[in-house]
Design a protein around this motif. Structure first.
Motif, mmCIF file in Angstrom:
data_model
loop_
_atom_site.group_PDB
_atom_site.id
_atom_site.type_symbol
_atom_site.label_atom_id
_atom_site.label_comp_id
_atom_site.label_asym_id
_atom_site.label_seq_id
_atom_site.Cartn_x
_atom_site.Cartn_y
_atom_site.Cartn_z
ATOM 1 N N GLN A 49 -7.244 -3.804 7.830
ATOM 2 C CA GLN A 49 -7.681 -4.295 6.639
ATOM 3 C C GLN A 49 -7.658 -5.779 6.332
ATOM 4 O O GLN A 49 -6.679 -6.294 6.600
ATOM 5 C CB GLN A 49 -6.832 -3.596 5.495
ATOM 6 N N PRO A 50 -8.563 -6.346 6.056
ATOM 7 C CA PRO A 50 -8.648 -7.736 5.772
ATOM 8 C C PRO A 50 -7.521 -8.223 4.545
ATOM 9 O O PRO A 50 -7.216 -7.589 3.913
ATOM 10 C CB PRO A 50 -9.972 -8.184 5.230
ATOM 11 N N ALA A 51 -7.006 -9.500 4.742
ATOM 12 C CA ALA A 51 -6.067 -10.005 3.738
ATOM 13 C C ALA A 51 -6.565 -10.235 2.333
ATOM 14 O O ALA A 51 -7.765 -10.586 2.366
ATOM 15 C CB ALA A 51 -5.330 -11.234 4.370
ATOM 16 N N SER A 52 -6.047 -9.609 1.490
ATOM 17 C CA SER A 52 -6.349 -9.678 -0.082
ATOM 18 C C SER A 52 -5.100 -10.017 -0.906
ATOM 19 O O SER A 52 -4.254 -10.063 -0.734
ATOM 20 C CB SER A 52 -7.626 -8.817 -0.333
ATOM 21 N N ASN A 53 -5.677 -10.008 -2.314
ATOM 22 C CA ASN A 53 -4.707 -9.971 -3.220
ATOM 23 C C ASN A 53 -4.164 -8.709 -3.575
ATOM 24 O O ASN A 53 -2.976 -8.638 -4.116
ATOM 25 C CB ASN A 53 -5.131 -10.402 -4.692
ATOM 26 N N ARG A 54 -4.350 -7.503 -2.624
ATOM 27 C CA ARG A 54 -4.124 -6.356 -2.928
ATOM 28 C C ARG A 54 -3.017 -5.983 -1.915
ATOM 29 O O ARG A 54 -3.197 -6.426 -0.779
ATOM 30 C CB ARG A 54 -5.019 -5.110 -3.051
ATOM 31 N N TYR A 85 -13.196 3.535 4.394
ATOM 32 C CA TYR A 85 -14.302 2.533 3.661
ATOM 33 C C TYR A 85 -13.450 1.276 3.291
ATOM 34 O O TYR A 85 -12.526 1.450 2.442
ATOM 35 C CB TYR A 85 -14.791 3.038 2.348
ATOM 36 N N VAL A 86 -13.533 0.276 4.181
ATOM 37 C CA VAL A 86 -12.747 -0.933 4.125
ATOM 38 C C VAL A 86 -13.504 -2.116 3.802
ATOM 39 O O VAL A 86 -14.682 -2.523 4.190
ATOM 40 C CB VAL A 86 -11.804 -1.351 5.299
ATOM 41 N N PHE A 87 -13.105 -2.686 2.455
ATOM 42 C CA PHE A 87 -13.948 -3.947 1.912
ATOM 43 C C PHE A 87 -13.172 -5.312 1.923
ATOM 44 O O PHE A 87 -11.891 -5.178 2.228
ATOM 45 C CB PHE A 87 -14.618 -3.533 0.558
ATOM 46 N N ASP A 88 -13.631 -6.209 1.333
ATOM 47 C CA ASP A 88 -13.059 -7.597 1.451
ATOM 48 C C ASP A 88 -11.609 -7.408 0.634
ATOM 49 O O ASP A 88 -10.556 -7.928 0.879
ATOM 50 C CB ASP A 88 -13.679 -8.622 0.957
ATOM 51 N N ASP A 89 -11.919 -6.474 -0.544
ATOM 52 C CA ASP A 89 -10.903 -6.411 -1.903
ATOM 53 C C ASP A 89 -10.040 -5.008 -1.935
ATOM 54 O O ASP A 89 -9.367 -5.258 -3.042
ATOM 55 C CB ASP A 89 -11.408 -7.275 -2.986
ATOM 56 N N TYR A 90 -10.696 -4.191 -1.378
ATOM 57 C CA TYR A 90 -9.891 -2.898 -1.498
ATOM 58 C C TYR A 90 -10.308 -1.898 -0.224
ATOM 59 O O TYR A 90 -11.181 -2.231 0.580
ATOM 60 C CB TYR A 90 -10.235 -2.292 -2.868
#
Length: 200
Positions: A49-54, A85-90
């Motif tokens: 999972q990409p790094a994000s605020n979550r 399902y992996v996205f930039d922010d969730y």
């Protein structure tokens, strides 16, 4: 309004439990803190999972949901398959199981159970324009029901080890009398009871 993409397309033999320790340690959860589960058909690890605020999703239903859960609901545990399902922010990290019946002499897949853990909160889901959305409860906990009539699918989202656990059931009513939405409450209760609890 953008909607979060749900996880769709979708006498016992003694067996050894499949350990998910490597993945658990990678996600920052000590393996010793997790109960062992029986998984007869292990699958590949969850995607990165990409790094994000979550906070990243750490609970992987494909590794941490025992075969007894889909079996109790009438699904074939050995059909366990990743549904992520992996996205930039969730992210939705999930697992899919199928239900089969003999239809006109052929064994066909007539239903699906998908269990996913997500870092999308229940409050965020409530704000979305899901079809037929309504509040409900699962084993005494607040939850959200919604459905997709075109896909013959029903969902219940409830608090989980990350932010939310979403349970989806679907059925191909052209081939079966088993109506998925009649069983969504039972599916959600069974899954919730199998989730790790705080302090355990």
């Amino acid at each position: 309004m953008r909607r979060f993409i749900p996880l769709i397309v979708g006498g016992l033999l003694a067996v050894a439990a499949c350990s998910s320790s490597p993945q658990s340690e990678q996600n920052g959860t000590p393996s010793s803190a997790l109960p062992s589960v029986t998984v007869m058909a292990p699958v590949s690890p969850a995607p990165a999972q990409p790094a994000s605020n979550r906070q990243p999703v750490r609970f992987d239903p494909c590794a941490r949901i025992d075969d007894a859960v889909p079996t109790a609901l009438g699904f074939v545990a050995t059909t366990r398959e990743r549904s992520d399902y992996v996205f930039d922010d969730y992210a939705f990290i999930g697992c899919d199981f199928t239900r089969s019946e003999t239809v006109r002499g052929q064994q066909l897949q007539v239903g699906h159970l998908t269990i996913s853990s997500t870092n999308v909160t229940l409050e965020e889901m409530r704000a979305r324009d899901y079809e037929d959305a309504r509040p409900t409860t699962v084993n005494g906990k607040e939850a959200l029901f919604h459905r997709t009539r075109a896909a013959e699918s029903c969902y219940i989202a409830m608090p989980g080890p990350d932010a939310t656990i979403e349970v989806r059931v679907s059925s191909a009513i052209a081939f079966t009398d088993w109506v998925a939405c009649d069983h969504i409450d039972e599916a959600a209760r069974t899954v919730e009871a199998a989730l790790p609890k705080e302090g355990k």
